[in-house]
Design a protein around this motif. Structure first.
Motif, PDB file in Angstrom:
ATOM      1  N   ALA A  64       0.829  -1.201   0.000  1.00 45.52           N
ATOM      2  CA  ALA A  64       0.000   0.000   0.000  1.00 45.52           C
ATOM      3  C   ALA A  64       0.868   1.257   0.000  1.00 45.52           C
ATOM      4  O   ALA A  64       0.556   2.240  -0.687  1.00 45.52           O
ATOM      5  CB  ALA A  64      -0.930  -0.007   1.213  1.00 45.52           C
ATOM      6  N   THR A  65       1.966   1.241   0.753  1.00 43.11           N
ATOM      7  CA  THR A  65       2.873   2.385   0.776  1.00 43.11           C
ATOM      8  C   THR A  65       3.515   2.596  -0.588  1.00 43.11           C
ATOM      9  O   THR A  65       3.648   3.734  -1.059  1.00 43.11           O
ATOM     10  CB  THR A  65       3.961   2.184   1.840  1.00 43.11           C
ATOM     11  N   PHE A  66       3.938   1.511  -1.223  1.00 45.16           N
ATOM     12  CA  PHE A  66       4.528   1.604  -2.558  1.00 45.16           C
ATOM     13  C   PHE A  66       3.542   2.234  -3.535  1.00 45.16           C
ATOM     14  O   PHE A  66       3.896   3.117  -4.325  1.00 45.16           O
ATOM     15  CB  PHE A  66       4.926   0.209  -3.039  1.00 45.16           C
ATOM     16  N   SER A  67       2.285   1.798  -3.472  1.00 42.74           N
ATOM     17  CA  SER A  67       1.263   2.329  -4.369  1.00 42.74           C
ATOM     18  C   SER A  67       0.985   3.795  -4.074  1.00 42.74           C
ATOM     19  O   SER A  67       0.893   4.626  -4.992  1.00 42.74           O
ATOM     20  CB  SER A  67      -0.018   1.501  -4.236  1.00 42.74           C
ATOM     21  N   ASP A  68       0.859   4.153  -2.800  1.00 49.08           N
ATOM     22  CA  ASP A  68       0.576   5.542  -2.433  1.00 49.08           C
ATOM     23  C   ASP A  68       1.707   6.471  -2.867  1.00 49.08           C
ATOM     24  O   ASP A  68       1.460   7.578  -3.360  1.00 49.08           O
ATOM     25  CB  ASP A  68       0.365   5.663  -0.924  1.00 49.08           C
ATOM     26  N   LEU A  69       2.938   6.031  -2.674  1.00 49.69           N
ATOM     27  CA  LEU A  69       4.078   6.864  -3.041  1.00 49.69           C
ATOM     28  C   LEU A  69       4.094   7.137  -4.542  1.00 49.69           C
ATOM     29  O   LEU A  69       4.369   8.250  -4.981  1.00 49.69           O
ATOM     30  CB  LEU A  69       5.379   6.183  -2.609  1.00 49.69           C
ATOM     31  N   MET A  70       3.766   6.132  -5.331  1.00 47.62           N
ATOM     32  CA  MET A  70       3.773   6.302  -6.772  1.00 47.62           C
ATOM     33  C   MET A  70       2.616   7.198  -7.224  1.00 47.62           C
ATOM     34  O   MET A  70       2.790   8.061  -8.096  1.00 47.62           O
ATOM     35  CB  MET A  70       3.690   4.934  -7.462  1.00 47.62           C
ATOM     36  N   VAL A  71       1.457   7.019  -6.620  1.00 45.77           N
ATOM     37  CA  VAL A  71       0.286   7.817  -7.010  1.00 45.77           C
ATOM     38  C   VAL A  71       0.451   9.269  -6.587  1.00 45.77           C
ATOM     39  O   VAL A  71       0.157  10.197  -7.357  1.00 45.77           O
ATOM     40  CB  VAL A  71      -0.991   7.209  -6.400  1.00 45.77           C
ATOM     41  N   ARG A  72       0.963   9.501  -5.382  1.00 51.54           N
ATOM     42  CA  ARG A  72       1.033  10.865  -4.851  1.00 51.54           C
ATOM     43  C   ARG A  72       2.206  11.667  -5.398  1.00 51.54           C
ATOM     44  O   ARG A  72       2.215  12.890  -5.316  1.00 51.54           O
ATOM     45  CB  ARG A  72       1.120  10.821  -3.320  1.00 51.54           C
ATOM     46  N   THR A  73       3.233  10.996  -5.934  1.00 49.13           N
ATOM     47  CA  THR A  73       4.403  11.716  -6.433  1.00 49.13           C
ATOM     48  C   THR A  73       4.513  11.718  -7.955  1.00 49.13           C
ATOM     49  O   THR A  73       5.258  12.525  -8.511  1.00 49.13           O
ATOM     50  CB  THR A  73       5.694  11.112  -5.872  1.00 49.13           C
ATOM     51  N   GLY A  74       3.805  10.804  -8.640  1.00 50.78           N
ATOM     52  CA  GLY A  74       3.913  10.727 -10.088  1.00 50.78           C
ATOM     53  C   GLY A  74       5.139   9.984 -10.571  1.00 50.78           C
ATOM     54  O   GLY A  74       5.464  10.034 -11.761  1.00 50.78           O
ATOM     55  N   LEU A  75       5.829   9.274  -9.683  1.00 51.99           N
ATOM     56  CA  LEU A  75       6.979   8.481 -10.098  1.00 51.99           C
ATOM     57  C   LEU A  75       6.548   7.361 -11.024  1.00 51.99           C
ATOM     58  O   LEU A  75       5.474   6.770 -10.854  1.00 51.99           O
ATOM     59  CB  LEU A  75       7.685   7.885  -8.879  1.00 51.99           C
TER      60      LEU A  75
END
Length: 226
Positions: A64-75
């Motif tokens: 979930a953290t991996f997904s949130d980081l990608m969604v919230r930062t655009g990486l």
């Protein structure tokens, strides 16, 4: 799951969709729908918001953290998969957004840049480092995995691994950027997104074979010198 906004809906404006999508059907997931998908699919909760006994996934908080980081930062996926805990923010500091530098060697098209992470996502990353990651590291230590990775530097490791990696890194830096510029220079603006994605796909497909050849060569060299 919830409402989905389509690029051709009358409620959207040109800035909300890609200009090179060539009429393909593009669907955007609203934040509420994304959170429901994350909680049910990755964290193992039911639609009622309670933990589901039918969930069989592992490391839910990590995923979930991996997904949130990608969604919230655009990486991009390949960018975030290459980021380590030494680069992402791992302290609350003064709160608010925190930034970290994305090196060009792991950024798409070598586009090094500052990446801004919201406070809530920083908290998730800190929890992952302190709990999930710490548990995985402890399990690896107990299983002796780190000891098996301990290589004698007096053997052929330097000449068999480090030198080829250095040569590979220098050659990649000297060839990838000019090659990408050469390829993208003759592309029409409306096709730039598709060609850029194709170029990245070709590079990613070629990388595993190069890594396998380097690994096999280093093993042969180290075994012959031991």
């Amino acid at each position: 799951m919830g409402p989905v906004v389509r690029a051709f809906d009358s409620s959207t404006v040109p800035a909300t969709y890609a200009h090179d999508e060539n009429g393909e059907r593009i669907e955007w997931m609203p934040s509420a729908t994304y959170r429901l998908w994350r909680d049910v699919g990755l964290r193992g909760y039911g639609p009622d918001g309670l933990p589901s006994g039918r969930f069989r996934g592992g490391w839910a908080a990590c995923n979930a953290t991996f997904s949130d980081l990608m969604v919230r930062t655009g990486l991009r996926l390949t960018e975030q998969a290459s980021v380590t805990v030494f680069e992402v923010p791992t302290s609350i500091a003064l709160g608010g957004y925190q930034r970290f530098w994305l090196p060009g060697v792991i950024a798409k098209n070598f586009s090094s840049r500052w990446v801004y992470v919201p406070h809530s996502t920083v908290q998730e990353v800190i929890a992952y480092v302190e709990w999930d990651r710490a548990e995985v590291v402890e399990q690896a230590r107990a299983a002796g995995r780190y000891q098996r990775l301990n290589i004698d530097t007096t053997s052929g490791y330097v000449t068999a691994v480090r030198v080829p990696l250095l040569i590979n890194g220098v050659s990649a830096g000297l060839t990838f950027m000019p090659a990408a510029s050469l390829v993208m220079g003759g592309v029409e603006p409306q096709h730039a997104g598709s060609v850029s994605g194709l170029l990245q796909t070709v590079q990613q497909l070629a990388a595993p074979s190069d890594s396998q050849e380097l690994t096999a060569a280093s093993r042969r060299r180290t075994s012959s010198t031991s």
